[in-house]
Design an enzyme around this catalytic site. Structure first.
Site, short mmCIF file in Angstrom:
data_model
loop_
_atom_site.label_atom_id
_atom_site.label_comp_id
_atom_site.label_asym_id
_atom_site.label_seq_id
_atom_site.Cartn_x
_atom_site.Cartn_y
_atom_site.Cartn_z
N GLY A 35 0.88 -1.24 0.01
CA GLY A 35 -0.13 0.00 0.23
C GLY A 35 0.82 1.37 -0.07
O GLY A 35 0.17 2.27 -0.21
N CYS A 252 -27.96 -9.26 -17.26
CA CYS A 252 -27.19 -8.90 -18.52
C CYS A 252 -27.78 -9.33 -19.88
O CYS A 252 -28.41 -10.51 -19.83
CB CYS A 252 -25.86 -9.50 -18.60
N CYS A 255 -25.90 -12.11 -22.05
CA CYS A 255 -25.46 -13.36 -21.41
C CYS A 255 -26.27 -13.80 -20.43
O CYS A 255 -26.21 -15.19 -19.90
CB CYS A 255 -24.02 -13.80 -21.02
N CYS A 276 -23.13 -6.76 -18.94
CA CYS A 276 -21.99 -7.21 -18.13
C CYS A 276 -20.82 -5.89 -18.46
O CYS A 276 -20.64 -5.70 -19.70
CB CYS A 276 -21.36 -8.22 -18.43
N CYS A 282 -18.36 -11.80 -20.24
CA CYS A 282 -19.65 -11.95 -20.95
C CYS A 282 -19.48 -12.85 -21.95
O CYS A 282 -20.17 -13.66 -22.19
CB CYS A 282 -20.19 -10.70 -21.30
#
Lengths: 299, 195
Positions: A35, A252, A255, A276, A282
């Protein structure tokens, strides 16, 4: 030492060896200090600052001829920025393969999304970062920010989040959600949606973040705690895709997925549909569905 | 891989990826081909712009020259190469970085006899078994090291006590290396042999 010049007229990976080594040393320190924003001498690249130069430099310092690379822009492989970056990798790294499938890639460079498919230990995700420092909203001086980070002093960031709570009853940050890594440094996880933040926590893969304009590199190693900053009495929430009209989750339109991060699209007739955001995911679902369909028809 | 290959960019790229993986997963064995882990690590990260201290002359003059890195005193160098079999010098204090720039903490490269995930892989009688926890470790990881003087672990504990300050350590055996970043918590469970 002679350098083999390829068809594009560049050494493999475009960057010179010294640039790569400096990036590599910085990556190792970034992993040792999860970090922490390691400063590095960000090089001039043949793309504009702000178009992924930080991520690209990391990718080029990592990549070898046996790698398979996927480039994502807002979830899509075929948007202008992703196509340009991918072509640049193909041009300067002969022998490497490119793919739209997250499962096939050894290196994934991404802008603003983490793939839906959980990444494996043998994969590295490189994120392009516009603004690396989450403290920039509360402290303009970089010198002061460095001290605050070192001391793990995020009091003023907490105050900012609290003000949000007072105004709006919840923290309103939609992306770039400040996240604490390994119990010390708080990072700006780049403009990924909240949906993707939990994927940083105790992952199998290594995440590397590159900010080219701001000249910083940071990392979230695998199996590392990544905890979004939240108050005890208000839980962290990801985006809700429930259709208020039906009470069911939007699916979606391509899909049918009901478990992915969705983009809302408004058609010419004004109708809203959802798709998506992760185009590769997808596509894989659609391929699997048509394969299953073929099998059924053959039977 | 022939020794000469360590000096090609492609070999250094491969070496770096293996090393990065080792740093991301502390205590895991990163195999090294001849001429060994010390050169595999140093050739992948050094150039003219960072300092290396090799006070014991582990490398020899020819390799030292090829690595290009300028020499600095061990207390100031970014990379310090030392013999892990011998105890640290009493007065040795490596760079630990500062609160604002903890990346200034040195990387210590200690040569040892063997590293492995179990005692059977580290076959010498003087070995230590370490239990590691922290970033990059799922639960606990066991690491057996032979040929590391136990004083190094005691000194390391002091050097990494004030996170984010600290040193990051690479243990280099002839055939493999392991990384111990400053974030790794180490519990020593067995010290065999005679001291």
């Amino acid at each position: 030492m002679s350098t083999t010049h390829r068809s594009a007229g560049y050494a493999f990976g475009f960057l010179d060896d010294r640039a790569k080594k400096e990036l590599r040393r910085s990556m190792l320190k970034a992993v040792c200090l999860p970090g922490y924003q390691v400063p590095y001498a960000s090089r001039e690249m043949p793309i504009a600052r702000g178009f992924g130069t930080g991520g690209l430099q990391l990718t080029l310092a990592l990549i070898g001829p046996t790698d398979t690379v996927k480039v994502i822009d807002q979830g899509a492989d075929e948007s202008v920025n992703a196509v340009n970056l991918r072509q640049f990798v193909e041009l300067t790294c002969p022998g490497t393969r490119t793919t739209p499938h997250a499962g096939e890639a050894t290196l994934i460079q991404t802008r603003h999304r983490i793939p839906e498919r959980p990444l494996r230990a043998d994969q590295i995700l490189v994120l392009q970062v516009p603004y690396p420092d989450p403290l920039v909203v509360v402290e303009p001086s970089e010198e002061r920010r460095k001290t605050m980070h070192g001391e793990g002093d995020y009091a003023r960031l907490w105050v900012k989040l609290y003000e949000d709570m007072v105004h709006f009853d919840e923290i309103t940050i939609s992306h770039r959600y400040p996240t604490r890594i390994a119990g010390h440094y708080v990072i700006d996880p780049s403009p990924i949606p909240r949906w993707d933040v939990p994927k940083l926590h105790q992952a199998e893969c290594l995440y590397l973040f590159g900010a080219g304009r701001e000249k910083k590199i940071y990392a979230v190693p695998p199996h590392t705690d990544a905890v979004p900053l939240t108050f005890d009495d208000v839980a962290f929430r990801v985006e809700d895709f429930t259709d208020p009209a039906t009470g069911r989750r939007f699916a979606c339109a391509r899909c049918g997925a009901t478990d992915s991060f969705l983009d809302e699209l408004i058609g010419e007739d004004g109708r809203r549909t959802h798709q998506c955001s992760d185009a590769g995911h997808c596509l894989e679902r659609l391929n699997a569905q048509s394969a299953a369909q073929d099998t059924r028809e053959a039977a | 891989m022939k020794p000469a290959d360590w000096w090609t960019p492609q070999a250094q790229q491969q070496a770096f990826r293996a090393v990065l993986d080792g740093f991301a997963r502390p205590g895991t064995r990163v195999p090294a081909t001849p001429p060994g882990a010390v050169l595999m690590f140093l050739s992948a990260v050094l150039d003219e712009s960072v300092s290396l201290a090799d006070p014991g002359g582990v490398l020899g003059a020819d390799l030292r020259r090829l690595l290009l890195a300028p020499t600095a005193p061990a207390a100031l160098a970014r990379f310090v190469l030392l013999d892990g079999r011998r105890p640290p010098e009493a007065g040795f204090e490596p760079a630990l970085g500062t609160l604002e720039s903890p990346e200034g903490g040195a990387t210590l490269l200690l040569t040892v006899d063997a590293v492995g995930s179990s005692r059977s892989e580290a076959t010498q009688e003087e070995d230590v078994v370490l239990h590691l926890q922290g970033p990059g470790v799922a639960g606990t990881r066991t690491l057996a090291v032979s040929g590391l003087h136990p004083d190094w672990l005691a000194r390391r504990a002091a050097w990494v006590a004030a996170y984010p300050l600290g040193v990051d350590i690479v243990l280099a055996a002839p055939d493999a290396l392991v990384a111990l970043p400053r974030t790794t918590r180490i519990e020593i469970t067995a010290v065999a042999g005679e001291h």
